[in-house]
Design an enzyme around this catalytic site. Structure first.
Site, PDB file in Angstrom:
ATOM      1  N   HIS A   1      12.938  13.324 -24.989  1.00  0.00           N
ATOM      2  CA  HIS A   1      12.278  14.227 -24.040  1.00  0.00           C
ATOM      3  C   HIS A   1      12.652  15.661 -24.375  1.00  0.00           C
ATOM      4  CE1 HIS A   1      11.173  16.270 -20.363  1.00  0.00           C
ATOM      5  NE2 HIS A   1      10.390  15.243 -20.096  1.00  0.00           N
TER       6      HIS A   1
ATOM      7  N   GLY B   1       6.567  20.853 -16.053  1.00  0.00           N
ATOM      8  CA  GLY B   1       7.141  21.452 -14.845  1.00  0.00           C
ATOM      9  C   GLY B   1       6.663  22.861 -14.569  1.00  0.00           C
TER      10      GLY B   1
ATOM     11  N   GLU C   1      13.399  18.132 -22.632  1.00  0.00           N
ATOM     12  CA  GLU C   1      14.565  18.681 -21.915  1.00  0.00           C
ATOM     13  C   GLU C   1      15.861  18.272 -22.601  1.00  0.00           C
ATOM     14  OE1 GLU C   1      13.439  17.200 -18.073  1.00  0.00           O
ATOM     15  OE2 GLU C   1      11.805  18.661 -18.011  1.00  0.00           O
TER      16      GLU C   1
ATOM     17  N   LYS D   1      13.546  12.169 -13.469  1.00  0.00           N
ATOM     18  CA  LYS D   1      14.545  13.152 -13.932  1.00  0.00           C
ATOM     19  C   LYS D   1      15.797  13.096 -13.038  1.00  0.00           C
ATOM     20  CE  LYS D   1      10.839  15.778 -15.989  1.00  0.00           C
ATOM     21  NZ  LYS D   1      10.260  17.061 -16.363  1.00  0.00           N
TER      22      LYS D   1
ATOM     23  N   SER E   1       2.774  18.459 -16.289  1.00  0.00           N
ATOM     24  CA  SER E   1       2.048  18.836 -15.084  1.00  0.00           C
ATOM     25  C   SER E   1       0.830  17.955 -14.797  1.00  0.00           C
ATOM     26  CB  SER E   1       1.650  20.316 -15.136  1.00  0.00           C
ATOM     27  OG  SER E   1       2.815  21.132 -15.180  1.00  0.00           O
TER      28      SER E   1
ATOM     29  N   GLU F   1       3.929  15.706 -25.016  1.00  0.00           N
ATOM     30  CA  GLU F   1       4.300  16.539 -23.871  1.00  0.00           C
ATOM     31  C   GLU F   1       4.496  17.976 -24.341  1.00  0.00           C
ATOM     32  OE1 GLU F   1       6.013  14.134 -20.422  1.00  0.00           O
ATOM     33  OE2 GLU F   1       7.678  14.727 -21.700  1.00  0.00           O
TER      34      GLU F   1
ATOM     35  N   ASN G   1       8.727   9.739 -14.473  1.00  0.00           N
ATOM     36  CA  ASN G   1      10.047  10.200 -14.908  1.00  0.00           C
ATOM     37  C   ASN G   1      10.642  11.018 -13.761  1.00  0.00           C
ATOM     38  OD1 ASN G   1      12.244  11.372 -16.137  1.00  0.00           O
ATOM     39  ND2 ASN G   1      11.045  12.622 -17.590  1.00  0.00           N
TER      40      ASN G   1
HETATM   41  P1  PGA Z   1       6.050  17.300 -15.133  1.00  0.00           P
HETATM   42  O1  PGA Z   1       7.066  16.611 -16.182  1.00  0.00           O
HETATM   43  O2  PGA Z   1       5.018  16.274 -14.808  1.00  0.00           O
HETATM   44  O3  PGA Z   1       6.907  17.682 -13.960  1.00  0.00           O
HETATM   45  O4  PGA Z   1       5.461  18.486 -15.836  1.00  0.00           O
HETATM   46  C1  PGA Z   1       6.611  15.741 -17.168  1.00  0.00           C
HETATM   47  C2  PGA Z   1       7.752  15.242 -18.014  1.00  0.00           C
HETATM   48  O5  PGA Z   1       8.672  16.019 -18.292  1.00  0.00           O
HETATM   49  O6  PGA Z   1       7.798  14.065 -18.410  1.00  0.00           O
END
Ligand code: PGA
Length: 256
Positions: free
Chosen positions: A99, A177, A101, A11, A217, A171, A9
């Protein structure tokens, strides 16, 4: 046996040239005998990325392109939105839904995720439905209740014949992140619960076949441990998918 899926992803990162370079590197070097791979660039680069990938390999079940979001509506006066049919038209195979976010910053509720999931399941696209708790919710012992609510909400009114097409991603919001990964044991516990939930909401066969990815992460050095757990069927990778070398290591770490 469920084949692993490794999803990148990207983003809202990279420019067009970087997106093409990254896609080309990953598509030419990714070994997919043991696992499926999907990369999800920003929507404006989907076309360029598809073209770049097609130049070096066949797009198919084992290597495909996904979108990060889609509208629940087929068309209309919805400024800035992108429909399922538009993604299909480009040659996109997957779409990430719900997601954290988008839930957090764009106020996507379980009802919105449900509407999008219905739209996607009526198409050729495969949804990756994300669920996960915040740190406060985990500390208050609400993890299972939260993912139960999110799964029930996302799949509300959707019959098993359609739901079986979906992939799930656990997640934990506190791990996205942040550099804090759930331990393989913490992740496995929730993945086991999620599989049970799919069994309750649908049936044992669907529970046994649904792929549940872990995200939050995931890095080259923790991917193998996470994916060695019986109910972890791959990874949804954010930051670490922006570097070809790291992402390729994560792909290589998938369980054969
Ligand atoms: P990250 O994000 O690997 O940067 O923690 C994962 C995600 O949001 O899908």
């Amino acid at each position: 046996m469920r084949r692993h899926l490794i999803a990148g992803n990207w983003k809202m990162n990279l420019n067009g040239e970087q997106a093409v370079d990254l896609a080309t590197a990953v598509a030419s070097l990714a070994k997919t005998e043991h696992a499926d791979v999907v990369i999800c660039p920003p929507a404006v680069y989907l076309d360029q990325v598809l073209e770049a990938v097609r130049a070096v390999r066949l797009i198919g079940k084992d290597f495909s392109i996904g979108a990060q979001n889609v509208s629940d509506q087929p068309n209309g006066a919805l400024t800035g939105e992108i429909s399922v049919a538009m993604l299909e038209d480009l040659g996109v195979s997957y779409v990430i839904l719900g997601h954290s976010e988008r839930r957090q910053y764009l106020h996507e509720t379980d009802a919105v995720v449900n509407a999008k999931l219905r739209a996607v399941l009526g198409s050729s696209l495969i949804p990756i439905v994300c669920v996960g708790e915040t740190l406060t919710e985990r500390e208050q012992g609400e993890t299972l209740a939260v993912v139960r609510r999110q799964v029930a909400g996302a799949f509300s009114g959707i019959p098993a014949e359609l739901a079986q097409k979906a992939e799930l991603a656990y997640e934990p919001v506190w791990a996205i992140g942040t550099g804090k990964t759930a331990t393989p044991e913490q992740a496995q516990e929730v993945h086991g619960d999620l599989r049970k939930l799919m069994g309750e909401q649908y049936n044992d066969q669907l529970a046994a076949t649904v792929r549940i990815l872990y995200g939050g992460s995931v890095k080259a050095d923790n991917a193998a441990d996470l994916m060695s757990k019986p109910d972890i069927d791959g990874a949804l990778v954010g930051g670490a998918s922006l570097q070809a070398e790291t992402f390729l290591k994560i792909i290589a770490a998938a369980r054969p």
